[in-house]
Structures are given as C-alpha cells and as structure tokens.
Design a protein around this motif. Structure first.
Motif, PDB file in Angstrom:
ATOM      1  N   VAL A 152       4.613  -1.309   5.473  1.00 17.48           N
ATOM      2  CA  VAL A 152       4.504  -0.928   4.060  1.00 17.48           C
ATOM      3  C   VAL A 152       3.164  -1.363   3.491  1.00 17.48           C
ATOM      4  O   VAL A 152       2.527  -0.630   2.723  1.00 17.48           O
ATOM      5  N   GLU A 153       2.719  -2.553   3.864  1.00  9.07           N
ATOM      6  CA  GLU A 153       1.435  -3.074   3.376  1.00  9.07           C
ATOM      7  C   GLU A 153       0.275  -2.161   3.748  1.00  9.07           C
ATOM      8  O   GLU A 153      -0.715  -2.068   3.014  1.00  9.07           O
ATOM      9  N   ASN A 154       0.387  -1.468   4.872  1.00  5.14           N
ATOM     10  CA  ASN A 154      -0.702  -0.609   5.347  1.00  5.14           C
ATOM     11  C   ASN A 154      -0.444   0.878   5.124  1.00  5.14           C
ATOM     12  O   ASN A 154      -1.170   1.714   5.656  1.00  5.14           O
ATOM     13  N   ARG A 155       0.576   1.206   4.319  1.00  9.41           N
ATOM     14  CA  ARG A 155       0.896   2.600   4.048  1.00  9.41           C
ATOM     15  C   ARG A 155       0.089   3.126   2.865  1.00  9.41           C
ATOM     16  O   ARG A 155      -0.288   2.393   1.957  1.00  9.41           O
ATOM     17  N   SER A 156      -0.139   4.450   2.902  1.00 14.39           N
ATOM     18  CA  SER A 156      -0.841   5.117   1.804  1.00 14.39           C
ATOM     19  C   SER A 156      -0.380   6.565   1.706  1.00 14.39           C
ATOM     20  O   SER A 156      -0.045   7.198   2.715  1.00 14.39           O
ATOM     21  N   TYR A 157      -0.364   7.074   0.467  1.00 15.94           N
ATOM     22  CA  TYR A 157      -0.144   8.499   0.226  1.00 15.94           C
ATOM     23  C   TYR A 157      -1.462   9.180  -0.128  1.00 15.94           C
ATOM     24  O   TYR A 157      -1.472  10.367  -0.447  1.00 15.94           O
ATOM     25  N   SER A 308     -13.928   1.277   5.172  1.00 16.67           N
ATOM     26  CA  SER A 308     -15.343   0.984   4.975  1.00 16.67           C
ATOM     27  C   SER A 308     -15.720   1.023   3.492  1.00 16.67           C
ATOM     28  O   SER A 308     -16.479   0.179   3.007  1.00 16.67           O
ATOM     29  N   ARG A 309     -15.191   1.996   2.763  1.00 17.79           N
ATOM     30  CA  ARG A 309     -15.566   2.166   1.349  1.00 17.79           C
ATOM     31  C   ARG A 309     -14.736   1.301   0.403  1.00 17.79           C
ATOM     32  O   ARG A 309     -15.253   0.817  -0.616  1.00 17.79           O
ATOM     33  N   LEU A 310     -13.436   1.137   0.724  1.00 17.19           N
ATOM     34  CA  LEU A 310     -12.515   0.492  -0.210  1.00 17.19           C
ATOM     35  C   LEU A 310     -12.085  -0.903   0.227  1.00 17.19           C
ATOM     36  O   LEU A 310     -11.516  -1.651  -0.570  1.00 17.19           O
ATOM     37  N   GLY A 311     -12.320  -1.220   1.492  1.00 17.66           N
ATOM     38  CA  GLY A 311     -11.894  -2.515   2.008  1.00 17.66           C
ATOM     39  C   GLY A 311     -10.531  -2.497   2.655  1.00 17.66           C
ATOM     40  O   GLY A 311     -10.147  -3.453   3.336  1.00 17.66           O
ATOM     41  N   CYS A 312      -9.770  -1.421   2.455  1.00 12.12           N
ATOM     42  CA  CYS A 312      -8.445  -1.312   3.061  1.00 12.12           C
ATOM     43  C   CYS A 312      -7.996   0.141   2.991  1.00 12.12           C
ATOM     44  O   CYS A 312      -8.563   0.947   2.238  1.00 12.12           O
ATOM     45  N   HIS A 313      -6.978   0.463   3.782  1.00 14.35           N
ATOM     46  CA  HIS A 313      -6.378   1.793   3.715  1.00 14.35           C
ATOM     47  C   HIS A 313      -5.113   1.772   2.869  1.00 14.35           C
ATOM     48  O   HIS A 313      -4.944   2.600   1.971  1.00 14.35           O
ATOM     49  N   GLY A 314      -4.238   0.807   3.116  1.00 14.25           N
ATOM     50  CA  GLY A 314      -3.017   0.694   2.327  1.00 14.25           C
ATOM     51  C   GLY A 314      -3.349   0.419   0.874  1.00 14.25           C
ATOM     52  O   GLY A 314      -4.105  -0.499   0.569  1.00 14.25           O
ATOM     53  N   ASP A 315      -2.767   1.213  -0.031  1.00 19.70           N
ATOM     54  CA  ASP A 315      -3.157   1.092  -1.439  1.00 19.70           C
ATOM     55  C   ASP A 315      -1.972   1.167  -2.392  1.00 19.70           C
ATOM     56  O   ASP A 315      -2.127   1.518  -3.563  1.00 19.70           O
ATOM     57  N   THR A 317       0.826  -0.112  -4.969  1.00 17.97           N
ATOM     58  CA  THR A 317       0.997  -1.221  -5.896  1.00 17.97           C
ATOM     59  C   THR A 317       2.179  -2.079  -5.441  1.00 17.97           C
ATOM     60  O   THR A 317       2.959  -1.679  -4.561  1.00 17.97           O
ATOM     61  N   SER A 318       2.351  -3.233  -6.053  1.00 19.42           N
ATOM     62  CA  SER A 318       3.465  -4.105  -5.670  1.00 19.42           C
ATOM     63  C   SER A 318       4.808  -3.423  -5.938  1.00 19.42           C
ATOM     64  O   SER A 318       5.752  -3.549  -5.145  1.00 19.42           O
ATOM     65  N   GLU A 319       4.897  -2.691  -7.037  1.00 20.28           N
ATOM     66  CA  GLU A 319       6.138  -1.975  -7.352  1.00 20.28           C
ATOM     67  C   GLU A 319       6.400  -0.867  -6.334  1.00 20.28           C
ATOM     68  O   GLU A 319       7.527  -0.705  -5.837  1.00 20.28           O
ATOM     69  N   GLU A 320       5.350  -0.100  -5.996  1.00 20.40           N
ATOM     70  CA  GLU A 320       5.502   0.967  -5.007  1.00 20.40           C
ATOM     71  C   GLU A 320       5.856   0.407  -3.632  1.00 20.40           C
ATOM     72  O   GLU A 320       6.672   0.994  -2.904  1.00 20.40           O
ATOM     73  N   SER A 321       5.248  -0.714  -3.280  1.00 17.46           N
ATOM     74  CA  SER A 321       5.543  -1.344  -1.989  1.00 17.46           C
ATOM     75  C   SER A 321       7.010  -1.756  -1.910  1.00 17.46           C
ATOM     76  O   SER A 321       7.665  -1.594  -0.875  1.00 17.46           O
ATOM     77  N   GLN A 322       7.526  -2.290  -3.011  1.00 22.94           N
ATOM     78  CA  GLN A 322       8.926  -2.704  -3.030  1.00 22.94           C
ATOM     79  C   GLN A 322       9.854  -1.503  -2.887  1.00 22.94           C
ATOM     80  O   GLN A 322      10.862  -1.562  -2.163  1.00 22.94           O
TER      81      GLN A 322
END
Length: 354
Positions: A152-157, A308-315, A317-322
């Motif tokens: 979940v920490e590394n997930r993104s839409y 490279s641009r943002l520092g991470c891929h997973g983005d 929020t804490s609410e979305e992660s939950q």
C-alpha cells in the motif's frame, strides 16, 4: 521404491514427534497429527490450499502462535485472468470490496484520482476502513500484514495501464503482473468481444489480478472519456514519426499508458483520441517489443521517472492508504467478508441495546 518409502515414513515419524513436542493444543486428536505428518509440505504452508482451520474464529494467544507457523496461502484468487475478463463486469465488481466511485464527484477531477470511498456496507450497517481493519486484524498473520502495508505504501493511481484488443491472455496476465510488481494499482481492458475464450494463464500473472483494480470497457471512447474526466493524460504507444521518446517525457503527472493488439497495434480510434504518442527507442534490427514486455518497460520507466522527480512513486494520503489497506484485508481471503459481516452484526446488536 522400498528405500524411498522407508525414508518417507521416517521423515513422517520425525515430523509427527516434532509436532507433538511443540504443538500448543494437546486436546487435538492424534488423527489430526497423523494428517499433518502425512503431508508435511502442506503443514509448513508450502502449497497450502483451502480454508485455514484457525481462521474461522478470533485467535487466542495459543492459536496465534500456531498460525504463525503456517505460511499464508498463495496470492491467487479462484478466478483466472480469462474467467475475470470473460465473465463481465459483475465478477470484476465482486473482486473489489469497498464502495467505489466510477466518476469524479461534481464533474471533471481536479488533482489526483482515488476511486474508493471510506465505506463498506454490511447489511444495514456502514463500516469505515478503520473498523474493517479492526475486525480483520486478528485473523491475518503479522508477516502478511507487513507485506500489505509495504504494498500500500508503494501504490499509486497516478499511473494506470490500458490494454486494448489483446488476443492472448498470456500477454494480459504478464502485463498485470508487472503492474502489481511496480505499484500500479489501476488497469483497464478494452475489448469488444469479451465472450471469446482463451487458455488459462494464471501461472503467468501469479495471482496479481487479485490485488489490482480492473476495469472493463467496450471501446476506446468510453475508456478514454472516463480517464480524462479523472484527470489522466492518455499516452498511446505508437511507432509514428511524431511519437515522443519515453525518455523525453515527464511521467510525474497523472498518465494512462495505452498498449495495443499484438499484431495490429493500437486502433486508429484510440490513436485519434489519445493526448500524445510515445515510443521506446529501438537499437536492434527489429522494430518492436512483445506487447507485455513493452508494457513492463513503459511502466518501469514511468515509476523510475516519478521517483527521480518526486522522490517516490507511492503517493497515497494517509486516509487513502488506510482505505486501500482495508480493501486488501477484504481481498485477503474469501472468508474475510463473512468475518466482517459477523463483526457488523455484533456492533449492530450492541447499538441496539443502548
């Protein structure tokens, strides 16, 4: 044959003795021990299938320690990619558990798209992600919970994959597996003939379809219209002279990567509706990759560029992660839904007494 039988019996006897010496449940019958000894690989969780006998009621401290000795089942659902994509949207919707929104509320989406509401309906009661997690937490091994947390920490839409008109579900399965491995949660399939039957390719996807959000579309127009309303740029892979190199693009903005048919490529309709075309520079004698390989390269480069641009891929929020964590808990096993329903009934009963 006789020697191997003696070895097997010896191993079985040793395994039975080890179980007896460390087993925290002395009240369990010897027949159960005989079963575990006759199938040591299953007892160790290697290839374990079927319902876990300790999964049907909350763990006591003894039961929890025993459960930790059993590896979780493989990450595969009962449906193959073929079955999911040919049974239609009803089966896909059953795969996703929390309440979803199909379109942005109030028109076109501004910002980053997230499809789930903080809501799971159980009868007349509505549960939030926090309550779902609380209900299921005692039933999931610590190792699996940590794996879900990391995923979940590394997930993104912010990056999604669109496959259009693929005729080999082996390629679809491989693309889905790459999406899951790279933290891309949303995948879309455009197919005008969902009734067509294909061979089983679950061994290619390795169960990745269980953890992805899959959406089916009848045409590029339907798919791209929805994606644009959600804030995505549509980037189609194409070998045309005006196609941009993937290495020259900014992948930090929300983007939908479109790959096409194995033989014909992307349809003219999809090319016309896309926002831009891109290609992977080729250095050899052939001018294209296999479509699943191309999809993997595109997604991998998009993720690397975002890091490279943002520092991470997973983005998230804490609410979305939950919320996504609750979704993954609900997908963990078929029996988890029943556990949450029982939890909701108990809550409803307590509320009724107040």
């Amino acid at each position: 044959m006789r020697t191997s039988t003696l070895i097997a019996r010896s191993a079985s006897s040793s395994f039975r003795s080890a179980i007896r010496s460390k087993w925290p449940f002395p009240s369990l019958s010897p027949s159960f021990l005989a079963f575990t000894a006759s199938a040591p690989l299953r007892s160790l969780g290697l290839g374990l299938r079927g319902p876990n006998p300790f999964f049907c009621k909350p763990f006591s401290s003894q039961c929890s320690s025993a459960a930790e000795a059993v590896e979780d089942p493989a990450d595969s659902s009962d449906d193959t990619i073929e079955e999911l994509l040919t049974r239609g949207e009803d089966r896909i919707h059953q795969l996703m558990k929390m309440e979803r929104r199909s379109e942005p509320e109030g028109g076109s989406h501004r910002g980053r798209w997230f499809p789930y509401r903080d809501l799971f309906k159980s009868g007349n009661l509505a549960l939030g992600s926090r309550e779902v997690i609380a209900a299921l937490d005692p039933y999931i091994l610590d190792a699996r919970k940590e794996r879900i947390r990391r995923a979940v920490e590394n997930r993104s839409y912010s990056v999604c994959l669109v496959v259009e008109g693929l005729t080999d579900f082996g390629n679809v399965s491989a693309a889905f597996r790459s999406a899951d491995a790279l933290g891309i949660q949303s995948v879309h399939v455009i197919s005008k003939d969902s009734r067509k039957r294909y061979r089983d390719n679950r061994h290619v996807s390795m169960g990745a379809e269980k953890w992805l959000d899959i959406e089916l579309w009848n045409s590029p127009t339907d798919c791209f219209t929805a994606l644009k309303n959600r804030g995505y740029r549509i980037v189609a892979t194409h070998l045309g002279i005006h196609a941009a190199s993937i290495y020259e693009m900014d992948w930090s903005l929300p983007v939908a990567i479109v790959v096409g048919n194995e033989h014909m490529g992307i349809t003219e309709e999809a090319l016309q509706l896309s926002d831009m075309h891109c290609s992977i520079p080729m250095k050899g004698m052939v001018d294209s990759f296999n479509v699943s390989v191309a999809a993997g390269i595109l997604m991998h480069h998009a993720v690397c560029d975002r890091i490279s641009r943002l520092g991470c891929h997973g983005d998230l929020t804490s609410e979305e992660s939950q919320i996504l964590q609750a979704e993954f808990y609900l997908r963990h096993r078929e029996t988890t839904i029943g556990i949450v329903h029982e939890y909701a009934k108990r809550m409803e009963g307590l509320l009724g007494k107040q």
